[in-house]
Every structure is written in structure tokens, then in C-alpha cells.
Design an enzyme around this catalytic site. Structure first.
Site, mmCIF file in Angstrom:
data_model
loop_
_atom_site.group_PDB
_atom_site.id
_atom_site.type_symbol
_atom_site.label_atom_id
_atom_site.label_comp_id
_atom_site.label_asym_id
_atom_site.label_seq_id
_atom_site.Cartn_x
_atom_site.Cartn_y
_atom_site.Cartn_z
ATOM 1 N N GLU A 1 -0.634 -9.322 -0.143
ATOM 2 C CA GLU A 1 -2.051 -9.491 0.197
ATOM 3 C C GLU A 1 -2.941 -9.589 -1.042
ATOM 4 O OE1 GLU A 1 -1.737 -6.048 2.823
ATOM 5 O OE2 GLU A 1 -2.510 -7.248 4.466
ATOM 6 N N ALA B 1 0.862 -1.176 0.000
ATOM 7 C CA ALA B 1 0.000 0.000 0.000
ATOM 8 C C ALA B 1 0.902 1.231 0.000
ATOM 9 C CB ALA B 1 -0.887 -0.011 1.242
ATOM 10 N N GLY C 1 0.677 -4.939 1.014
ATOM 11 C CA GLY C 1 -0.514 -5.034 0.171
ATOM 12 C C GLY C 1 -0.285 -5.812 -1.118
ATOM 13 N N GLU D 1 4.831 -4.817 7.475
ATOM 14 C CA GLU D 1 4.073 -3.753 8.140
ATOM 15 C C GLU D 1 4.535 -3.420 9.553
ATOM 16 O OE1 GLU D 1 2.723 -6.117 6.282
ATOM 17 O OE2 GLU D 1 1.211 -5.262 4.976
HETATM 18 N N1 CAA Z 1 4.518 3.134 -1.105
HETATM 19 C C1 CAA Z 1 4.864 4.259 -1.739
HETATM 20 N N2 CAA Z 1 5.958 4.352 -2.535
HETATM 21 C C2 CAA Z 1 6.719 3.256 -2.665
HETATM 22 C C3 CAA Z 1 6.418 2.056 -2.018
HETATM 23 C C4 CAA Z 1 5.248 2.022 -1.202
HETATM 24 N N3 CAA Z 1 4.837 0.892 -0.576
HETATM 25 N N4 CAA Z 1 7.373 1.150 -2.320
HETATM 26 C C5 CAA Z 1 8.232 1.768 -3.139
HETATM 27 N N5 CAA Z 1 7.855 3.042 -3.358
HETATM 28 C C6 CAA Z 1 8.517 4.066 -4.176
HETATM 29 C C7 CAA Z 1 9.727 4.647 -3.464
HETATM 30 O O1 CAA Z 1 9.354 5.659 -2.549
HETATM 31 C C8 CAA Z 1 10.524 5.178 -4.629
HETATM 32 O O2 CAA Z 1 9.962 6.397 -5.042
HETATM 33 P P1 CAA Z 1 10.938 7.630 -5.484
HETATM 34 O O3 CAA Z 1 11.683 7.123 -6.678
HETATM 35 O O4 CAA Z 1 9.975 8.720 -5.785
HETATM 36 O O5 CAA Z 1 11.830 7.875 -4.309
HETATM 37 C C9 CAA Z 1 10.244 4.143 -5.723
HETATM 38 O O6 CAA Z 1 9.050 3.464 -5.347
HETATM 39 C C10 CAA Z 1 11.340 3.120 -5.864
HETATM 40 O O7 CAA Z 1 11.562 2.535 -4.588
HETATM 41 P P2 CAA Z 1 13.015 2.404 -3.913
HETATM 42 O O8 CAA Z 1 13.899 3.520 -4.340
HETATM 43 O O9 CAA Z 1 12.804 2.207 -2.449
HETATM 44 O O10 CAA Z 1 13.525 1.046 -4.609
HETATM 45 P P3 CAA Z 1 14.575 0.006 -4.015
HETATM 46 O O11 CAA Z 1 14.906 -0.904 -5.122
HETATM 47 O O12 CAA Z 1 15.680 0.686 -3.304
HETATM 48 O O13 CAA Z 1 13.743 -0.809 -2.895
HETATM 49 C C11 CAA Z 1 11.823 -1.959 -2.012
HETATM 50 C C12 CAA Z 1 12.633 -1.594 -3.267
HETATM 51 C C13 CAA Z 1 12.653 -2.907 -1.120
HETATM 52 C C14 CAA Z 1 10.553 -2.675 -2.474
HETATM 53 C C15 CAA Z 1 11.481 -0.666 -1.238
HETATM 54 O O14 CAA Z 1 10.921 0.266 -2.138
HETATM 55 C C16 CAA Z 1 10.509 -0.872 -0.103
HETATM 56 O O15 CAA Z 1 10.886 -1.373 0.946
HETATM 57 N N6 CAA Z 1 9.247 -0.448 -0.328
HETATM 58 C C17 CAA Z 1 8.232 -0.517 0.717
HETATM 59 C C18 CAA Z 1 7.754 -1.931 0.950
HETATM 60 C C19 CAA Z 1 6.761 -1.955 2.074
HETATM 61 O O16 CAA Z 1 7.068 -1.680 3.221
HETATM 62 N N7 CAA Z 1 5.502 -2.343 1.745
HETATM 63 C C20 CAA Z 1 4.431 -2.426 2.725
HETATM 64 C C21 CAA Z 1 3.653 -1.159 2.725
HETATM 65 S S1 CAA Z 1 2.496 -1.097 4.057
HETATM 66 C C22 CAA Z 1 1.153 -1.975 3.521
HETATM 67 O O17 CAA Z 1 1.135 -2.553 2.453
HETATM 68 C C23 CAA Z 1 -0.012 -1.948 4.482
HETATM 69 C C24 CAA Z 1 -1.123 -2.851 4.143
HETATM 70 O O18 CAA Z 1 -1.082 -4.022 4.427
HETATM 71 C C25 CAA Z 1 -2.346 -2.311 3.618
#
Ligand code: CAA
Length: 276
Positions: free
Chosen positions: A111, A63, A108, A131
Site C-alpha cells: 500500500e 502494518a 501496508g 489481510e
Molecule cells: N508485523 C509485525 N511483525 C512482523 C511483520 C508484521 N507485518 N512481518 C514480519 N514481522 C516480524 C516477525 O514477527 C519476526 O519477528 P521476530 O523475529 O521477533 O519473531 C520478524 O519480523 C521476521 O519475520 P519472520 O520470522 O516471519 O520472517 P520469514 O522470513 O519467516 O517470513 C514474511 C517473512 C513472509 C514476510 C512473514 O514475516 C510474514 O508473513 N509477515 C506478515 C506479512 C503480512 O501479513 N502483512 C500484512 C499485515 S496487515 C496490514 O498490513 C494491514 C493494513 O493494510 C494496514
């Protein structure tokens, strides 16, 4: 739609989450557009759906963290409901849905894949529920579906530790049905990328499903889904009704007649399945 594309190949619909710059993260707009895409599927024509993410790197990286960062308790709950309503629509969609997981399937992303009937992934896929590292619980069904799909103990371990797992481990614990590798020639050069190989495998599976009797396939999905929600005595009654519902359909008559004619050629022919 800005972030979701839909295409049809034969009788297979392919829904692609296309927000590559944010690794296909699910913001409200993506959720709305996915809802619209599922509502727009022609259920008379389409017999199987594939859900995937654009690009080589990510299926869905969760998400949208930016959108969630300032939510109140009530807004957080409403955002969870928005995702849950959509994912439940996918889970109970009359037609089978295959998740083709082409990279990160986090939060998400994991999920939404679990709301699909079948998950196949590329060897580059990464699954996880990160999360608790962000100060929240999984909110789009992760606490419920992961525990049902793998085991409560394994789900608790993955969720409490927020540890990501690679495709081979996801396969080992039963989270995915199949892992697809890139094709490599004798010189070690990649001839078919992991993403292309994944989509070819997903399409092959989807076309195999699409070639079978659509009423029977839909009734199987309903029988399995509804039966899992109840005890065995009620579950077998659900099966009996859906089994009975297949009789007198053109597919049942043609499918069985083909077998009984004992004509090898004909027996192997695909029955010209109808919906009624
Ligand atoms: N939400 C918003 N933006 C996201 C995102 C997310 N979940 N995941 C990645 N992005 C964005 C980053 O902010 C980045 O944007 P910018 O280029 O504008 O800075 C772009 O995507 C590329 O991401 P990274 O630079 O971080 O890429 P990376 O290769 O270094 O890392 C990754 C990849 C390991 C997937 C890392 O992006 C990451 O950890 N993302 C978050 C994963 C996460 O925690 N997901 C769970 C979200 S909470 C949820 O889902 C709640 C629920 O159950 C409803």
C-alpha cells in the site's frame, strides 16, 4: 528518529524505513517518523524522493500485526486513518516519490508503495495484500489504489485470495514500472546485489527527474493526480491551468531559448533550473 533515516544525494532525498528486525513493519512510531521525514524535506532544494526499506530482505512487511492484534473497532478505524493520512500525504507530495521495493511489500508495504508515483523493484520483491488471511481488509488504501493501478478484477483476485506475487508478475500486471536484477559475472558470481542494483537504478531515475524543470515536473504530478479524480472536461481544464502556470518561469524561458538558439551544444546543456 529511531526507525526512519533521511539522506540527500545531489537533489535527491532518500527516505529509508529502518526497522529491519521486524522486516520494516509499520507500527505507529514508524508512521509518525515517516510523517516527520516528509515534513522535513526541503522542497526548494529536493527534486525527487526515493522511499525504500533497510536491508536486503524486506521493503515493508505490512502494518504491525502485534500492534493491531488487540485493537477495538474504533481503534482499528483510527489506525487505518493514521496510515491513510500519511499515504495521502505521500501521494499528493509536490515532489515525485519513487518506491524502491527491495523485498517483501505486503499489506501496508504494498500500500505505501502504491501511494508513490513510481514503483521499481528488485527481482527478489514479493507483493501482496494478505489481510483477509488475518481477518481484516487492507486498511491503508489497498482496496482503492490497487483497483485503480491494475484493474478492479485483478485487484479483487489478489485481495480475495491473499496470494503473494513475485516481481515478474507484478511487472506483468502493471503494478511496478521496472524490475532490477542483480549483476552476475561470467562465472555466475553476483557482482552487484539486487538491492544495490535497485538503488542505483532508482537513483539514476531520480537524478533524471531532478535534472528537469522542477515547476513543470510538479505541475505534471498535480495534473495527473487531480485529473484522474474527475471527468475529462474538468481534467483538461486542470491541465490548461497548470500548463499556463509554467509560462514566464525562468525554466520555461531558458528551456525554450536553448532550443531556439539551435546551438547543438547548448541545446543539450541542462538548463540551470530555478524554482520561481
Ligand atoms: N508485523 C509485525 N511483525 C512482523 C511483520 C508484521 N507485518 N512481518 C514480519 N514481522 C516480524 C516477525 O514477527 C519476526 O519477528 P521476530 O523475529 O521477533 O519473531 C520478524 O519480523 C521476521 O519475520 P519472520 O520470522 O516471519 O520472517 P520469514 O522470513 O519467516 O517470513 C514474511 C517473512 C513472509 C514476510 C512473514 O514475516 C510474514 O508473513 N509477515 C506478515 C506479512 C503480512 O501479513 N502483512 C500484512 C499485515 S496487515 C496490514 O498490513 C494491514 C493494513 O493494510 C494496514
Amino acid at each position: 528518529m529511531e526507525f526512519v533515516t533521511y539522506e540527500v544525494q545531489d537533489r535527491v532525498g532518500i527516505i529509508t524505513i529502518n526497522r529491519e528486525k521486524a522486516l520494516n513493519a509499520l507500527n505507529s512510531q514508524v508512521l509518525d517518523e515517516l510523517n516527520e521525514a516528509f515534513d522535513g524535506v526541503d522542497q526548494g532544494e529536493i527534486r525527487c524522493l526515493i522511499l525504500t526499506g533497510a536491508g536486503e530482505k524486506s521493503f515493508v512487511a505490512g502494518a504491525d500485526i502485534g500492534e493491531m492484534s488487540n485493537l477495538t473497532k474504533a481503534e482499528g478505524e483510527a489506525f487505518g486513518k493514521k496510515g491513510n493520512d500519511l499515504f495521502r500525504k505521500i501521494e499528493t507530495f509536490p515532489i515525485p516519490v519513487i518506491a524502491a521495493v527491495n523485498g517483501f511489500a505486503l499489506g501496508g508495504g504494498c500500500e505505501i508503495s502504491m501511494s508513490c508515483d513510481i514503483r521499481i523493484c528488485s527481482e527478489t520483491a514479493v507483493f501482496g495484500q494478505p489481510e483477509v488471511g488475518l481477518g481484516i481488509t487492507p486498511g491503508f488504501g489497498g482496496t482503492q489504489r490497487l483497483a485503480r493501478l491494475v484493474s478492479p478484477g485483478m485487484a479483487k483476485q489478489l485481495i480475495y485470495t491473499a496470494r503473494n506475487i513475485k516481481a515478474d508478475e507484478a511487472y506483468r500486471i502493471g503494478l511496478v514500472n521496472q524490475v532490477v536484477k542483480a549483476e552476475v559475472n561470467e562465472a555466475g558470481e553476483v557482482t552487484v546485489s539486487a538491492k544495490d542494483a535497485l538503488m542505483a537504478a532508482a537513483l539514476k531515475m531520480a537524478k533524471g527527474i531532478a535534472a528537469n524543470a522542477p515547476i513543470a515536473v510538479r505541475n505534471c504530478k498535480k495534473a495527473i493526480n487531480d485529473g484522474l479524480q474527475t471527468d475529462m472536461d474538468k481534467a483538461i481544464v486542470i491541465e490548461e491551468k497548470l500548463f499556463g502556470d509554467c509560462f514566464e518561469t525562468e525554466d520555461q524561458k531558458a528551456g525554450m531559448a536553448n532550443f531556439l538558439e539551435k546551438d547543438k551544444e547548448k541545446k543539450l546543456k541542462v538548463v540551470p533550473f530555478k524554482n520561481k
